[in-house]
Design an enzyme around this catalytic site. Structure first.
Site, PDB file in Angstrom:
ATOM      1  N   GLY A 161      -2.841  -0.265  -6.414  1.00 55.30           N
ATOM      2  CA  GLY A 161      -4.458  -0.404  -6.629  1.00 55.30           C
ATOM      3  C   GLY A 161      -4.809  -1.715  -6.008  1.00 55.30           C
ATOM      4  O   GLY A 161      -5.770  -1.591  -5.034  1.00 55.30           O
ATOM      5  N   ASP A 162      -4.566  -2.858  -6.062  1.00 55.25           N
ATOM      6  CA  ASP A 162      -4.842  -4.112  -5.555  1.00 55.25           C
ATOM      7  C   ASP A 162      -4.418  -4.129  -4.335  1.00 55.25           C
ATOM      8  O   ASP A 162      -5.618  -4.612  -3.491  1.00 55.25           O
ATOM      9  CB  ASP A 162      -4.032  -5.330  -6.230  1.00 55.25           C
ATOM     10  CG  ASP A 162      -4.724  -5.646  -7.619  1.00 55.25           C
ATOM     11  OD1 ASP A 162      -5.654  -5.241  -8.160  1.00 55.25           O
ATOM     12  OD2 ASP A 162      -3.906  -6.475  -8.646  1.00 55.25           O
TER      13      ASP A 162
END
Length: 383
Positions: A161-162
């Protein structure tokens, strides 16, 4: 370097925003982080600071805001890591910024989409994976005690995600906007979010759920998610040491079987017969447990068995493994990654004065001063 002469303002954040800035800085952009405070006694938690500089500006004060706005006309890119509405509340909406600099690219990076039921909610990497559909695909399906049910989906750290769906995707959006600006002369707003970024990364697996034999079963029961015994990880004789097996194609599996000294007679059928997979998995488990990882490396190194050790970062560092930039370019190489194993942080204010002089010709005390913990423009003497 490919991104030389690009000027980037990175509003201080954590993880995805700084990673976007790191990618730009590694390929030559001048990245100036706008910090919220000047407490140099406390190390910043941001470790993605390579080739960046910093100044502290209080965006909540009128003077600090004016100072920040004076940087906009000379900037190429602004990285906004805040939740929706934060810049608008500060009076720094993209419409305001782009009026000052029509060539400006405003890269806005959020976790959830800017529309829909989650838009105003707080979240972290795991939440973005959860609502993207990707988290549901991760983890084993073996039933475990005490309820004889599979464990929940497995959090894969905050890499997907990040950094992949967030920072890297935002970087790609910026590059696309730069190509467009070269053709039109105009900047634009790049809106990236981790839900859409991760979902896009999962395009092939998502479509494969509708193709028989690819990813159409429950998590942990498919070809490349741990269900297939010849695409799995096995523990060796030395506890906590593993070998990764990815021998999907026939010729690669043949090399694996040769190295392990096993054949169809050991599991009772063709390797692609799912009915044989439990027996095949037991055979591979027993085989890999019979020797140490180092011994298996000696067997498979240099072969096409698709069988490699599972290395830890500590092992890689001890071996002298060289960390490098994301991609190698022959004509416009990146800046070197110097000592990619050492934790470094960027103190608020480090290198910022030099950048302000390079960008604007400004000098401290002549053109700007520090007021409190932030920088402000120096008022001209009134006659």
């Amino acid at each position: 370097m490919a991104l030389n002469n690009l000027r980037v303002l990175e509003l201080a954040g954590l993880a995805p925003g700084p990673f976007t800035g790191l990618l730009l800085a590694d390929y030559g952009a001048s990245v100036l982080r706008i910090d919220k405070h000047q407490d140099t006694s406390t190390p910043s938690p941001d470790v993605l600071i390579r080739n960046k500089s910093s100044i502290s500006v209080n965006l909540k004060s009128h003077k600090g805001k004016d100072f920040f706005l004076s940087l906009i006309p000379t900037a190429d890119i602004l990285i906004d890591p805040f939740r929706p509405g934060v810049l608008e509340k500060l009076g720094l909406s993209p419409s305001v910024l782009c009026r000052l600099n029509p060539r400006l690219i405003v890269a806005r990076l959020t976790g959830f989409r800017r529309d829909g039921k989650y838009a105003s909610m707080a979240g972290h990497d795991l939440n973005y994976l959860a609502v993207s559909g990707i988290l549901s695909m991760l983890g084993p399906s073996d039933a475990v005690a005490p309820f004889n049910r599979p464990l929940p989906p497995s959090p894969p750290g905050n890499i997907l995600g990040d950094f992949a769906g967030g920072g890297l995707t935002c970087f790609a959006g910026i590059l696309i906007a730069l190509v467009s600006r070269a053709q039109t002369g105009k900047g634009q707003i790049v809106e990236a979010n981790m839900v859409d970024g991760v979902s896009y990364l999962g395009t092939a697996p998502r479509l494969s759920t509708k193709i028989p034999g690819q990813w159409d079963r429950a998590r942990g029961e498919n070809l490349t998610d741990g269900g297939c015994p010849y695409y799995a990880v096995y523990e060796c004789k030395d506890d906590g040491k593993y070998m990764a097996v990815a021998a999907l194609e026939d010729r690669f599996f043949a090399a694996l079987a040769k190295g392990l000294d096993v054949g169809e007679e050991n599991w009772g059928g063709k390797r692609d017969d799912r009915a044989c997979w439990p027996a095949l998995k037991r055979v591979l488990q027993e085989k890999f447990r019979s020797m140490t990882r180092a011994e298996w490396e000696g067997v498979f190194d240099g072969t096409d068995a698709c069988c490699t050790p599972v290395l830890t970062h500590a092992e890689m560092e001890a071996s002298g493994y060289e960390q490098r930039a994301a991609v190698m370019l022959t004509e416009t190489p990146s800046l070197p990654v110097e000592d990619g194993w050492t934790v470094k942080t960027l103190q608020p204010g480090y290198g910022g004065e030099k950048v302000l002089q390079e960008w604007l010709g400004w000098r401290k005390e002549r053109d700007y001063i520090q007021e409190g913990w932030g920088l402000v423009k120096k008022e001209s003497a009134k006659l």
